[in-house]
Design an enzyme around this catalytic site. Structure first.
Site, PDB file in Angstrom:
ATOM      1  N   SER A 133       0.829  -1.208   0.000  1.00  0.00           N
ATOM      2  CA  SER A 133       0.000   0.000   0.000  1.00  0.00           C
ATOM      3  C   SER A 133       0.864   1.259   0.000  1.00  0.00           C
ATOM      4  CB  SER A 133      -0.864  -0.026   1.261  1.00  0.00           C
ATOM      5  OG  SER A 133      -1.366   1.244   1.541  1.00  0.00           O
ATOM      6  N   TYR A 158      -2.300  -0.039  10.169  1.00  0.00           N
ATOM      7  CA  TYR A 158      -2.488  -0.618   8.832  1.00  0.00           C
ATOM      8  C   TYR A 158      -1.183  -0.518   8.035  1.00  0.00           C
ATOM      9  CZ  TYR A 158      -3.899  -0.933   3.927  1.00  0.00           C
ATOM     10  OH  TYR A 158      -3.977  -1.260   2.598  1.00  0.00           O
TER      11      TYR A 158
HETATM   12  N1  LIG Z   1      -8.475  -0.232  -2.353  1.00  0.00           N
HETATM   13  C1  LIG Z   1      -7.383   0.493  -2.142  1.00  0.00           C
HETATM   14  O1  LIG Z   1      -7.389   1.710  -2.350  1.00  0.00           O
HETATM   15  C2  LIG Z   1      -6.110  -0.131  -1.661  1.00  0.00           C
HETATM   16  C3  LIG Z   1      -4.980   0.691  -1.532  1.00  0.00           C
HETATM   17  C4  LIG Z   1      -3.784   0.126  -1.090  1.00  0.00           C
HETATM   18  C5  LIG Z   1      -3.712  -1.225  -0.817  1.00  0.00           C
HETATM   19  N2  LIG Z   1      -4.830  -2.001  -0.935  1.00  0.00           N
HETATM   20  C6  LIG Z   1      -4.697  -3.441  -0.634  1.00  0.00           C
HETATM   21  O2  LIG Z   1      -5.255  -4.176  -1.705  1.00  0.00           O
HETATM   22  C7  LIG Z   1      -5.814  -5.380  -1.225  1.00  0.00           C
HETATM   23  C8  LIG Z   1      -7.267  -5.486  -1.671  1.00  0.00           C
HETATM   24  O3  LIG Z   1      -7.980  -4.370  -1.135  1.00  0.00           O
HETATM   25  P1  LIG Z   1      -9.508  -4.096  -1.459  1.00  0.00           P
HETATM   26  O4  LIG Z   1      -9.654  -2.639  -1.621  1.00  0.00           O
HETATM   27  O5  LIG Z   1      -9.963  -5.028  -2.506  1.00  0.00           O
HETATM   28  O6  LIG Z   1     -10.165  -4.473  -0.052  1.00  0.00           O
HETATM   29  P2  LIG Z   1     -11.438  -5.378   0.284  1.00  0.00           P
HETATM   30  O7  LIG Z   1     -11.665  -5.217   1.757  1.00  0.00           O
HETATM   31  O8  LIG Z   1     -12.553  -5.057  -0.640  1.00  0.00           O
HETATM   32  O9  LIG Z   1     -10.933  -6.847  -0.028  1.00  0.00           O
HETATM   33  C9  LIG Z   1     -10.197  -7.639   0.878  1.00  0.00           C
HETATM   34  C10 LIG Z   1     -10.895  -8.976   1.009  1.00  0.00           C
HETATM   35  O10 LIG Z   1     -10.098  -9.798   1.864  1.00  0.00           O
HETATM   36  C11 LIG Z   1     -10.956 -10.538   2.688  1.00  0.00           C
HETATM   37  N3  LIG Z   1     -10.221 -10.903   3.900  1.00  0.00           N
HETATM   38  C12 LIG Z   1      -9.799 -10.064   4.884  1.00  0.00           C
HETATM   39  N4  LIG Z   1      -9.154 -10.778   5.816  1.00  0.00           N
HETATM   40  C13 LIG Z   1      -9.172 -12.074   5.401  1.00  0.00           C
HETATM   41  C14 LIG Z   1      -8.663 -13.281   5.948  1.00  0.00           C
HETATM   42  N5  LIG Z   1      -8.026 -13.304   7.115  1.00  0.00           N
HETATM   43  N6  LIG Z   1      -8.855 -14.427   5.260  1.00  0.00           N
HETATM   44  C15 LIG Z   1      -9.512 -14.433   4.071  1.00  0.00           C
HETATM   45  N7  LIG Z   1     -10.030 -13.320   3.521  1.00  0.00           N
HETATM   46  C16 LIG Z   1      -9.850 -12.147   4.182  1.00  0.00           C
HETATM   47  C17 LIG Z   1     -12.134  -9.624   2.971  1.00  0.00           C
HETATM   48  O11 LIG Z   1     -13.323 -10.347   3.325  1.00  0.00           O
HETATM   49  C18 LIG Z   1     -12.276  -8.875   1.655  1.00  0.00           C
HETATM   50  O12 LIG Z   1     -13.256  -9.463   0.824  1.00  0.00           O
HETATM   51  C19 LIG Z   1      -5.621  -5.358   0.282  1.00  0.00           C
HETATM   52  O13 LIG Z   1      -4.436  -6.063   0.583  1.00  0.00           O
HETATM   53  C20 LIG Z   1      -5.449  -3.895   0.593  1.00  0.00           C
HETATM   54  O14 LIG Z   1      -4.717  -3.705   1.788  1.00  0.00           O
HETATM   55  C21 LIG Z   1      -6.026  -1.493  -1.351  1.00  0.00           C
END
Ligand SMILES: NC(=O)c1ccc[n+]([C@@H]2O[C@H](COP(=O)([O-])OP(=O)(O)OC[C@H]3O[C@@H](n4cnc5c(N)ncnc54)[C@H](O)[C@@H]3O)[C@@H](O)[C@H]2O)c1
Length: 326
Positions: A133, A158
């Site tokens: 991130s 985070y």
């Molecule tokens: N969306 C953004 O702007 C952004 C920015 C930087 C980094 N990220 C990273 O990208 C990745 C995806 O993010 P996103 O926006 O799709 O978030 P999201 O919350 O929509 O998706 C994450 C998914 O992981 C699942 N999850 C969480 N903990 C879990 C576990 N212990 N076991 C199994 N499943 C689990 C959740 O149920 C969720 O469906 C993450 O690693 C997040 O940290 C996202």
């Protein structure tokens, strides 16, 4: 190829899985479908994936990555067939880490470690691509943020877990020869997005006739990056040959930081409605600005973001209307 996608019911995971299915890969999705935000949206993403895959190229396992026994069972059941892993499951969100720190340790540290353990035991695995991130840059004031900048000053739990994931991954590359690419995503937005993020909650508020809860005066800047551009970067990372033991890190951002006020203007244009403003002090952990240096991503991955904020928001609002208001 058979690709394991963790977080397949999540925003980015479901879109990556859809793109993999569309180009003919076999996808195994896993997700705990937790209730950090409305699980019905996660179920709807899975329904969409199942229909895209016509019941053939997408399989789903409901499991928690922090559950060691469940991960070992997954390795035993599917491990022989997996060629690549895209690890996107995590507890996301800066503010929620003040409320429920344990969720971050369980999913982002223990869960990440279980994925690494699984990966090193897979006979065919080419590489593991995982999500980091932009939050790892903490209070970095030098813009744009470069992969070569120091990242030892996380401003939230985070961010600390995401930085720790990078360190865990580097150690597995050295100790076990595990080939990996870590991707630092910058504020990803778009259709099927996350309800806890500002673009989503602002759009909901504007349609509900409620004021938008804005941190500060709206001058905070984010490198808003459209989901299709992120998906292209993830697939390019997965496709790029990598040597055993190699670990690479890239920024995936739009390389054009916009202010929260710019975001509001885009939402007003796309919805045809005027926003009411409720300005509140920013909570701890929010950084003033993010901006990605994507030189290395361009060079190595051919990463080239194509979607400007107004255009991406227009597509998001069209999806929102179709999903919630039709
Ligand atoms: N969306 C953004 O702007 C952004 C920015 C930087 C980094 N990220 C990273 O990208 C990745 C995806 O993010 P996103 O926006 O799709 O978030 P999201 O919350 O929509 O998706 C994450 C998914 O992981 C699942 N999850 C969480 N903990 C879990 C576990 N212990 N076991 C199994 N499943 C689990 C959740 O149920 C969720 O469906 C993450 O690693 C997040 O940290 C996202």
């Amino acid at each position: 190829m058979t690709i394991l996608v963790t977080g397949a019911a999540g925003f980015i995971g479901s879109q990556v899985a859809a793109a993999l299915v569309a180009r003919g890969e076999q996808v195994i999705g896993v997700d705990s479908i937790n209730d950090y935000y409305d699980p019905r949206l996660k179920q709807a993403r899975l329904d969409r994936l199942r229909s895209l895959a016509k019941g053939e190229s997408f399989r789903f396992h409901h499991l928690d990555l922090a559950d060691r026994a469940a991960m070992e069972a997954l390795t035993a059941r599917d491990g022989q067939s997996i060629d690549g892993i895209v690890h996107l499951a995590a507890q996301a969100g800066v503010r929620y880490s003040l409320v429920n720190p344990h969720a971050y340790i369980a999913s982002n540290l223990i869960g990440h470690m279980h994925v690494l353990e699984m990966a090193r035991h897979l006979p065919k695995l080419r590489q593991l691509v995982y999500a980091s991130s932009s939050s790892v840059y903490g209070g970095n004031t030098k813009v744009p943020f470069s992969i070569d900048d120091r990242v030892d000053n996380p401003l939230s739990l985070y961010a600390a877990t995401k930085r720790a994931d990078e360190a865990l991954s580097i150690s597995y590359a050295h100790s076990h020869g595990l080939a990996q690419t870590g991707l630092r995503f910058f504020t990803v937005y778009g259709p099927w997005g996350r309800p806890d993020m500002a673009y989503f909650s602002f759009t909901k508020a504007i349609f509900d006739g409620e004021p938008l809860r804005i941190f500060g005066d709206g001058s905070m800047r984010r490198d808003f990056t459209y989901i299709d551009d992120i998906v292209a970067g993830v697939l390019a990372s997965l496709d790029r040959p990598i040597d055993a033991g190699q670990h690479r890190l890239y920024n995936l951002g739009n390389n054009a930081a916009a202010s929260v006020n710019d975001l509001i203007v885009a939402i007003e244009a796309a919805t045809g409605r005027k926003a009411k403003r409720n300005e509140v002090p920013p909570p701890p952990g929010e950084v003033a600005a993010t901006w990605a240096d994507i030189e290395a991503s361009r060079r190595d991955l051919g990463f080239q973001p194509k979607t400007a904020l107004p255009q991406g928001i227009e597509r998001f609002v069209a999806w929102y209307k179709d999903y919630y208001l039709a």
